[in-house]
Design a protein around this motif. Structure first.
Motif, mmCIF file in Angstrom:
data_model
loop_
_atom_site.group_PDB
_atom_site.id
_atom_site.type_symbol
_atom_site.label_atom_id
_atom_site.label_comp_id
_atom_site.label_asym_id
_atom_site.label_seq_id
_atom_site.Cartn_x
_atom_site.Cartn_y
_atom_site.Cartn_z
ATOM 1 N N SER A 133 0.876 -7.945 -0.612
ATOM 2 C CA SER A 133 1.619 -6.715 -0.354
ATOM 3 C C SER A 133 1.643 -5.824 -1.599
ATOM 4 O O SER A 133 1.587 -4.595 -1.486
ATOM 5 C CB SER A 133 3.051 -7.036 0.090
ATOM 6 N N ALA A 134 1.717 -6.432 -2.794
ATOM 7 C CA ALA A 134 1.660 -5.641 -4.026
ATOM 8 C C ALA A 134 0.283 -5.007 -4.187
ATOM 9 O O ALA A 134 0.157 -3.842 -4.587
ATOM 10 C CB ALA A 134 1.982 -6.519 -5.237
ATOM 11 N N ASN A 135 -0.759 -5.769 -3.854
ATOM 12 C CA ASN A 135 -2.111 -5.226 -3.922
ATOM 13 C C ASN A 135 -2.277 -4.085 -2.924
ATOM 14 O O ASN A 135 -2.878 -3.050 -3.235
ATOM 15 C CB ASN A 135 -3.123 -6.333 -3.636
ATOM 16 N N GLU A 136 -1.730 -4.256 -1.748
ATOM 17 C CA GLU A 136 -1.776 -3.198 -0.731
ATOM 18 C C GLU A 136 -1.068 -1.946 -1.225
ATOM 19 O O GLU A 136 -1.558 -0.819 -1.048
ATOM 20 C CB GLU A 136 -1.125 -3.696 0.553
ATOM 21 N N ASP A 137 0.078 -2.131 -1.864
ATOM 22 C CA ASP A 137 0.844 -1.010 -2.383
ATOM 23 C C ASP A 137 0.026 -0.218 -3.407
ATOM 24 O O ASP A 137 0.024 1.022 -3.405
ATOM 25 C CB ASP A 137 2.131 -1.538 -3.024
ATOM 26 N N ILE A 138 -0.689 -0.908 -4.266
ATOM 27 C CA ILE A 138 -1.501 -0.244 -5.284
ATOM 28 C C ILE A 138 -2.670 0.498 -4.648
ATOM 29 O O ILE A 138 -2.978 1.645 -5.021
ATOM 30 C CB ILE A 138 -2.013 -1.269 -6.312
ATOM 31 N N LEU A 139 -3.339 -0.100 -3.673
ATOM 32 C CA LEU A 139 -4.477 0.532 -3.037
ATOM 33 C C LEU A 139 -4.074 1.786 -2.265
ATOM 34 O O LEU A 139 -4.793 2.793 -2.269
ATOM 35 C CB LEU A 139 -5.178 -0.455 -2.111
ATOM 36 N N ILE A 140 -2.919 1.759 -1.615
ATOM 37 C CA ILE A 140 -2.420 2.952 -0.937
ATOM 38 C C ILE A 140 -2.098 4.038 -1.964
ATOM 39 O O ILE A 140 -2.332 5.226 -1.723
ATOM 40 C CB ILE A 140 -1.190 2.617 -0.078
ATOM 41 N N PHE A 141 -1.600 3.636 -3.113
ATOM 42 C CA PHE A 141 -1.322 4.582 -4.200
ATOM 43 C C PHE A 141 -2.615 5.257 -4.650
ATOM 44 O O PHE A 141 -2.652 6.471 -4.878
ATOM 45 C CB PHE A 141 -0.652 3.838 -5.361
ATOM 46 N N PHE A 142 -3.706 4.477 -4.769
ATOM 47 C CA PHE A 142 -5.010 5.058 -5.114
ATOM 48 C C PHE A 142 -5.427 6.092 -4.067
ATOM 49 O O PHE A 142 -5.912 7.172 -4.395
ATOM 50 C CB PHE A 142 -6.086 3.966 -5.178
#
Length: 330
Positions: A87-96
């Motif tokens: 979920s943290a990785n998902e959060d970062i990718l959406i931020f990108f």
């Protein structure tokens, strides 16, 4: 050959990430409209806006672009892997994705392509609204509203209980008592979460280099929550209940050095399990997300977060000037 990637695919695919400098990424990825998709091959999509990239460019990079948990490492990360956070990785990718959409809106305006700019602006607004909703939930805004709703429900249930007792409907009264007890416990938990978000006090900064107290890997802080915001299943796997401060302490999203532990990529770590280095850490740190989230390093070896990352977490900029000795007044 062209590969397309939708927002949902980008956010949830375990093998998705991007690397290199921000201008390079923007150069090789462009947004596609749904009416353009029919002419493209080898794509995965379910949204109307897509990121299209050149896989040949990605293969030329020195850093692997697959998510870190696909790397084949040794046994060193077998325990640390419990703190890996999809979920943290998902959060970062959406931020990108959010950053790239904002850049493309500005580019379309500069090129006077106003129809395209409006389409991108609409999609950006949708993404920003969803991100804001998620952040409100994490930061306690939703918790406040939920606590108020539960308080109103408690008042109503207590009035119903009094009415049941007066009418000698004891079966209903017993049922209402159970509902009140359950709601009181839930209300207390929600209120505690909202209070924790309001009074958050973090020991570590965005971009700060840290070391895991137990597993020893090197990492960089790229996000933070006042309390653990992961799912109950994740907390059970990570054995959060065994922490001395439990789940009601700050938790940090950290980028793990791929050389230190290639199985993790992004971990979600309790504050009590992180240590700041005693001396400035100027050693090489490799991670495919670093160049997107940080401008570079300061004199202490910590990374300087981009403006959008600081705004996301409402954190001030902290930087040691290069002509100042580490440990001096910043």
């Amino acid at each position: 050959m062209v590969q397309g990637l939708s927002l949902s695919t980008l956010a949830t695919s375990r093998s998705s990430c991007v690397c290199g400098s921000m201008p390079s990424w923007r150069k090789h990825f462009r947004v596609m409209r749904k009416d353009q998709i029919s002419s493209e091959r080898n794509f995965m999509c379910d949204h109307s806006v897509f990121v299209k990239g050149n896989p040949d460019m990605l293969r030329q990079r020195n850093v692997r672009v697959e998510a870190g948990w696909l790397f084949k490492g040794g046994d060193r990360g077998s325990d640390a892997i419990s703190e890996r956070s999809e979920s943290a990785n998902e959060d970062i990718l959406i931020f990108f994705f959010q950053l790239d959409l904002a850049t493309r809106v500005q580019y379309a305006l500069n090129m006077e392509e106003y129809d395209i700019a409006q389409q991108l602006r609409t999609k950006l607004a949708e993404v920003e609204a969803e991100v804001a909703r998620q952040q409100e939930g994490k930061r306690g805004s939703s918790s406040k509203s939920e606590a108020q709703d539960k308080a109103i429900s408690l008042i109503r249930l207590r009035a119903d209980l009094q009415g049941a007792i007066e009418s000698e409907n004891y079966a209903l009264a017993a049922k209402l008592r159970d509902e009140i007890s359950k709601l009181e416990a839930e209300s207390l938990a929600v209120s505690a979460k909202a209070l924790a978000h309001e009074n958050a006090n973090y020991s570590f900064r965005l971009g700060q280099r840290v070391r895991h107290k137990i597993f020893g890997y090197r990492a960089v802080v790229c996000g933070m929550d006042p309390v653990c915001c992961e799912s109950s299943s994740w907390m059970e796997t990570a054995q959060v209940e065994k922490l001395s401060r439990g789940s009601n302490q700050p938790f940090y999203q950290v980028l793990v050095d791929v050389h230190a532990d290639p199985n993790l990529l992004v971990a979600y770590v309790a504050e009590e399990n992180l240590l700041a280095p005693d001396q400035p850490d100027l050693d090489r740190f490799d991670h495919p997300y670093i160049s997107f989230l940080f401008y570079g390093m300061d004199a202490a070896g910590d990374f300087i977060p981009i403006k959008q990352l600081r705004e996301k977490y409402n954190r001030p900029r902290h930087e040691i000037p290069l002509d100042e000795e580490p440990g001096g007044d910043a």
